[in-house]
Write a protein that holds these residues in place. Structure first.
Motif, PDB file in Angstrom:
ATOM      1  N   LEU A 110      48.708 -19.021 -13.745  1.00 55.28           N
ATOM      2  CA  LEU A 110      47.575 -19.079 -14.351  1.00 55.28           C
ATOM      3  C   LEU A 110      46.673 -18.725 -13.167  1.00 55.28           C
ATOM      4  O   LEU A 110      46.633 -19.579 -12.141  1.00 55.28           O
ATOM      5  N   LEU A 111      45.579 -17.808 -13.334  1.00 57.21           N
ATOM      6  CA  LEU A 111      44.679 -17.568 -12.312  1.00 57.21           C
ATOM      7  C   LEU A 111      43.444 -17.660 -12.693  1.00 57.21           C
ATOM      8  O   LEU A 111      42.704 -17.352 -13.841  1.00 57.21           O
ATOM      9  N   ILE A 112      42.489 -18.582 -11.783  1.00 54.80           N
ATOM     10  CA  ILE A 112      40.913 -18.868 -12.267  1.00 54.80           C
ATOM     11  C   ILE A 112      40.287 -18.013 -11.192  1.00 54.80           C
ATOM     12  O   ILE A 112      40.430 -18.393 -10.163  1.00 54.80           O
ATOM     13  N   MET A 113      39.251 -17.326 -11.627  1.00 51.68           N
ATOM     14  CA  MET A 113      38.702 -16.737 -10.791  1.00 51.68           C
ATOM     15  C   MET A 113      36.834 -16.960 -11.049  1.00 51.68           C
ATOM     16  O   MET A 113      36.418 -16.740 -12.109  1.00 51.68           O
ATOM     17  N   ASN A 114      36.267 -17.148 -10.018  1.00 46.82           N
ATOM     18  CA  ASN A 114      34.607 -17.668 -10.367  1.00 46.82           C
ATOM     19  C   ASN A 114      33.841 -17.078  -9.009  1.00 46.82           C
ATOM     20  O   ASN A 114      33.225 -17.957  -8.319  1.00 46.82           O
ATOM     21  N   PRO A 115      33.875 -15.786  -9.062  1.00 50.77           N
ATOM     22  CA  PRO A 115      33.367 -14.977  -7.885  1.00 50.77           C
ATOM     23  C   PRO A 115      31.770 -14.961  -7.928  1.00 50.77           C
ATOM     24  O   PRO A 115      31.123 -15.535  -8.924  1.00 50.77           O
ATOM     25  N   ASP A 141      50.437 -14.009 -16.306  1.00 53.71           N
ATOM     26  CA  ASP A 141      50.096 -13.980 -17.567  1.00 53.71           C
ATOM     27  C   ASP A 141      48.699 -14.184 -18.057  1.00 53.71           C
ATOM     28  O   ASP A 141      48.297 -13.675 -19.006  1.00 53.71           O
ATOM     29  N   THR A 142      48.185 -15.375 -17.612  1.00 57.39           N
ATOM     30  CA  THR A 142      46.780 -15.741 -17.867  1.00 57.39           C
ATOM     31  C   THR A 142      45.946 -15.821 -16.757  1.00 57.39           C
ATOM     32  O   THR A 142      46.036 -16.332 -15.818  1.00 57.39           O
ATOM     33  N   VAL A 143      44.431 -15.128 -17.128  1.00 59.27           N
ATOM     34  CA  VAL A 143      43.454 -15.155 -16.177  1.00 59.27           C
ATOM     35  C   VAL A 143      42.010 -15.574 -17.112  1.00 59.27           C
ATOM     36  O   VAL A 143      41.932 -15.331 -17.995  1.00 59.27           O
ATOM     37  N   ILE A 144      41.656 -16.761 -16.273  1.00 55.93           N
ATOM     38  CA  ILE A 144      40.062 -17.214 -16.776  1.00 55.93           C
ATOM     39  C   ILE A 144      39.271 -16.791 -15.808  1.00 55.93           C
ATOM     40  O   ILE A 144      39.201 -16.909 -14.266  1.00 55.93           O
ATOM     41  N   TYR A 145      38.327 -16.036 -16.118  1.00 55.51           N
ATOM     42  CA  TYR A 145      37.092 -15.209 -15.287  1.00 55.51           C
ATOM     43  C   TYR A 145      36.038 -15.986 -15.613  1.00 55.51           C
ATOM     44  O   TYR A 145      35.350 -15.723 -16.830  1.00 55.51           O
ATOM     45  N   SER A 146      35.200 -16.435 -14.671  1.00 51.46           N
ATOM     46  CA  SER A 146      33.978 -17.040 -14.851  1.00 51.46           C
ATOM     47  C   SER A 146      32.980 -16.283 -14.130  1.00 51.46           C
ATOM     48  O   SER A 146      32.964 -16.142 -12.854  1.00 51.46           O
ATOM     49  N   SER A 147      32.025 -15.792 -14.718  1.00 52.52           N
ATOM     50  CA  SER A 147      31.088 -14.809 -14.180  1.00 52.52           C
ATOM     51  C   SER A 147      29.469 -15.337 -14.171  1.00 52.52           C
ATOM     52  O   SER A 147      29.194 -15.555 -15.317  1.00 52.52           O
ATOM     53  N   CYS A 148      28.816 -15.012 -13.287  1.00 53.74           N
ATOM     54  CA  CYS A 148      27.239 -15.160 -13.366  1.00 53.74           C
ATOM     55  C   CYS A 148      26.781 -13.815 -13.463  1.00 53.74           C
ATOM     56  O   CYS A 148      25.489 -13.526 -13.349  1.00 53.74           O
ATOM     57  N   MET A 159      29.127 -16.231 -18.054  1.00 49.97           N
ATOM     58  CA  MET A 159      29.986 -15.851 -19.043  1.00 49.97           C
ATOM     59  C   MET A 159      31.219 -16.072 -18.560  1.00 49.97           C
ATOM     60  O   MET A 159      31.473 -16.286 -17.327  1.00 49.97           O
ATOM     61  N   MET A 160      32.089 -16.774 -19.573  1.00 46.00           N
ATOM     62  CA  MET A 160      33.647 -16.966 -19.192  1.00 46.00           C
ATOM     63  C   MET A 160      34.396 -16.291 -20.068  1.00 46.00           C
ATOM     64  O   MET A 160      34.151 -16.375 -21.571  1.00 46.00           O
ATOM     65  N   MET A 161      35.491 -15.798 -19.540  1.00 45.99           N
ATOM     66  CA  MET A 161      36.564 -14.784 -20.452  1.00 45.99           C
ATOM     67  C   MET A 161      38.018 -15.272 -19.950  1.00 45.99           C
ATOM     68  O   MET A 161      38.404 -15.487 -19.127  1.00 45.99           O
ATOM     69  N   LEU A 162      38.554 -15.433 -21.353  1.00 49.21           N
ATOM     70  CA  LEU A 162      40.212 -15.692 -21.357  1.00 49.21           C
ATOM     71  C   LEU A 162      40.837 -14.331 -21.384  1.00 49.21           C
ATOM     72  O   LEU A 162      40.804 -13.729 -22.328  1.00 49.21           O
ATOM     73  N   LEU A 163      41.660 -14.193 -20.456  1.00 46.06           N
ATOM     74  CA  LEU A 163      42.199 -12.771 -20.377  1.00 46.06           C
ATOM     75  C   LEU A 163      43.812 -13.111 -20.641  1.00 46.06           C
ATOM     76  O   LEU A 163      44.187 -14.057 -19.879  1.00 46.06           O
ATOM     77  N   LYS A 164      44.432 -12.348 -21.512  1.00 45.49           N
ATOM     78  CA  LYS A 164      45.905 -12.362 -21.591  1.00 45.49           C
ATOM     79  C   LYS A 164      46.649 -10.990 -21.114  1.00 45.49           C
ATOM     80  O   LYS A 164      46.093  -9.857 -21.639  1.00 45.49           O
ATOM     81  N   ARG A 165      47.720 -10.845 -20.415  1.00 44.11           N
ATOM     82  CA  ARG A 165      48.406  -9.803 -19.989  1.00 44.11           C
ATOM     83  C   ARG A 165      49.141  -9.207 -21.325  1.00 44.11           C
ATOM     84  O   ARG A 165      49.646  -9.982 -22.198  1.00 44.11           O
TER      85      ARG A 165
END
Length: 378
Positions: free
Chosen positions: A305-310, A329-336, A370-376
């Protein structure tokens, strides 16, 4: 919310001031939905709602005027004329109540405000951060060390006037540049970190560490991230652009058997995160100071699982391509910046946006997180 500064036309930073809060939030939700309207099956979770006022836990105060009549607020860089915003309704009570103390300190100690057009004077900015418990960090951004001794002499009185004062430091911004702070920091107090309470956790904030402006929304962000991690129960997690470790700490709590790593380019932030790890005696959490893209691209392994908050620019094409080819498999992307998130997703076509959430970090403006849950895709 009503604001005298906005009504008088002296500050237009809050471009949604006067618009009913429900209308503001709906506009942000509609903007996000429109931006990702092409994502079939995307489920929008209820938005994270903020207080309309008194939500800012930090103040970036530009000091202008004269040593006998300083202004604490904003400044016109062309004319050097300052506008005093010390009564701004967005600041928490802890910040608002110390503004008169700061003004009197400048006058009493002779802290000459920096004149931008004339390129003379010493005190450029004052940076204030307040924790949920009411403790305060004060940072004086100076042109040189000339005012170091006068400020040091005032420490005892500052502690008397601000009993909740935890950390005081001097930041040196020697160049004539449009920056808030410089690289060199001199801590004047015995304490070097400000404890920030978030979701029953205590994060430690050093003077140059980043923390979200709105503590309530930060709690909502980390709570959502923790919930998504708990659903997956991965064996390994990376938190890229981890800051002081908020997402990584919540991930470690949500998946106790996972090995969690946080990567952040700011060494100050990593020191803050490492203190939390040591304080809580966490065995499954490790923080590394380094460039997030380089760390990922050069690594011989990948997490489950990967979390990205750039930052606002997003993760960029190189890291997005790496994620696309990684098999994660799973990515959590937190974005401003939702537009940066949308652009980064074009380089990750193998990932399906599953859930998304708008978080209103900045009421009275058009900005949102915004936060988004991404699945492969299978």
């Amino acid at each position: 919310m009503q604001c005298d500064y906005f009504d008088a036309g002296v500050c237009s930073s809050c471009n949604q001031m006067g618009v009913p809060y429900a209308t503001q939030l709906l506009a942000k939700e509609n903007a996000a939905c429109e931006l990702f309207s092409h994502c079939e099956g995307l489920v929008w979770l209820p938005s994270a709602v903020s207080d309309e006022s008194a939500f800012r836990n930090k103040a970036k105060i530009v000091v202008a005027g004269t040593v006998t009549d300083p202004t604490l607020g904003i400044v016109d860089a062309r004319t050097g004329c300052g506008t005093d915003l010390s009564g701004c309704g967005l600041y928490t009570f802890e910040i608002t109540r110390i503004m008169p103390v700061l003004r009197e300190l400048i006058i009493r100690a002779g802290l000459t405000p920096y004149d931008i057009p004339g390129r003379k004077g010493e005190l450029k900015n004052i940076l204030v951060t307040a924790s949920a418990s009411g403790e305060v960090m004060l940072r004086f951004v100076l042109r040189s060390k000339k005012l170091l001794v006068p400020i040091r002499r005032e420490l005892a009185r500052l502690h008397e006037e601000i009993p909740s004062l935890a950390v005081v430091s001097i930041n040196l911004l020697r160049e004539h540049v449009a920056l808030v702070e410089g690289d060199e920091e001199i801590v004047l107090t015995q304490r070097t970190t400000l404890p920030m309470q978030v979701n029953e956790m205590t994060l430690h904030l050093r003077p140059q560490s980043f923390f979200q402006t709105n503590t309530g929304i930060a709690e909502a962000m980390y709570h959502q991230g923790r919930a998504w991690v708990a659903d997956v129960q991965p064996k390994s997690v990376w938190d890229l652009y981890c800051g002081v470790g908020g997402f990584a700490l919540h991930a470690a709590a949500a998946a106790p058997s996972a090995q969690v790593e946080g990567i952040e380019i700011s060494e100050e932030a990593i020191l803050s995160a490492q203190r939390t790890v040591a304080e809580q005696n966490l065995k499954n959490l490790h923080f590394v100071a380094g460039d997030a893209t380089a760390f990922a691209v050069e690594s011989e392994r990948t997490p489950e699982l990967l979390i990205m908050n750039p930052p606002r620019r997003g993760v960029g094409q190189e890291l997005s391509h790496w994620v696309e080819e990684s098999g994660i498999d799973t990515v959590i992307y937190s974005s401003c910046n939702a537009k940066s998130l949308a652009k980064d997703l074009t380089f990750m076509p193998s990932y399906q946006p599953v859930e998304a959430k708008v978080l209103d970090m900045f009421p009275q403006t058009s900005h949102y997180e915004m936060m988004m849950l991404l699945k492969r895709r299978r």
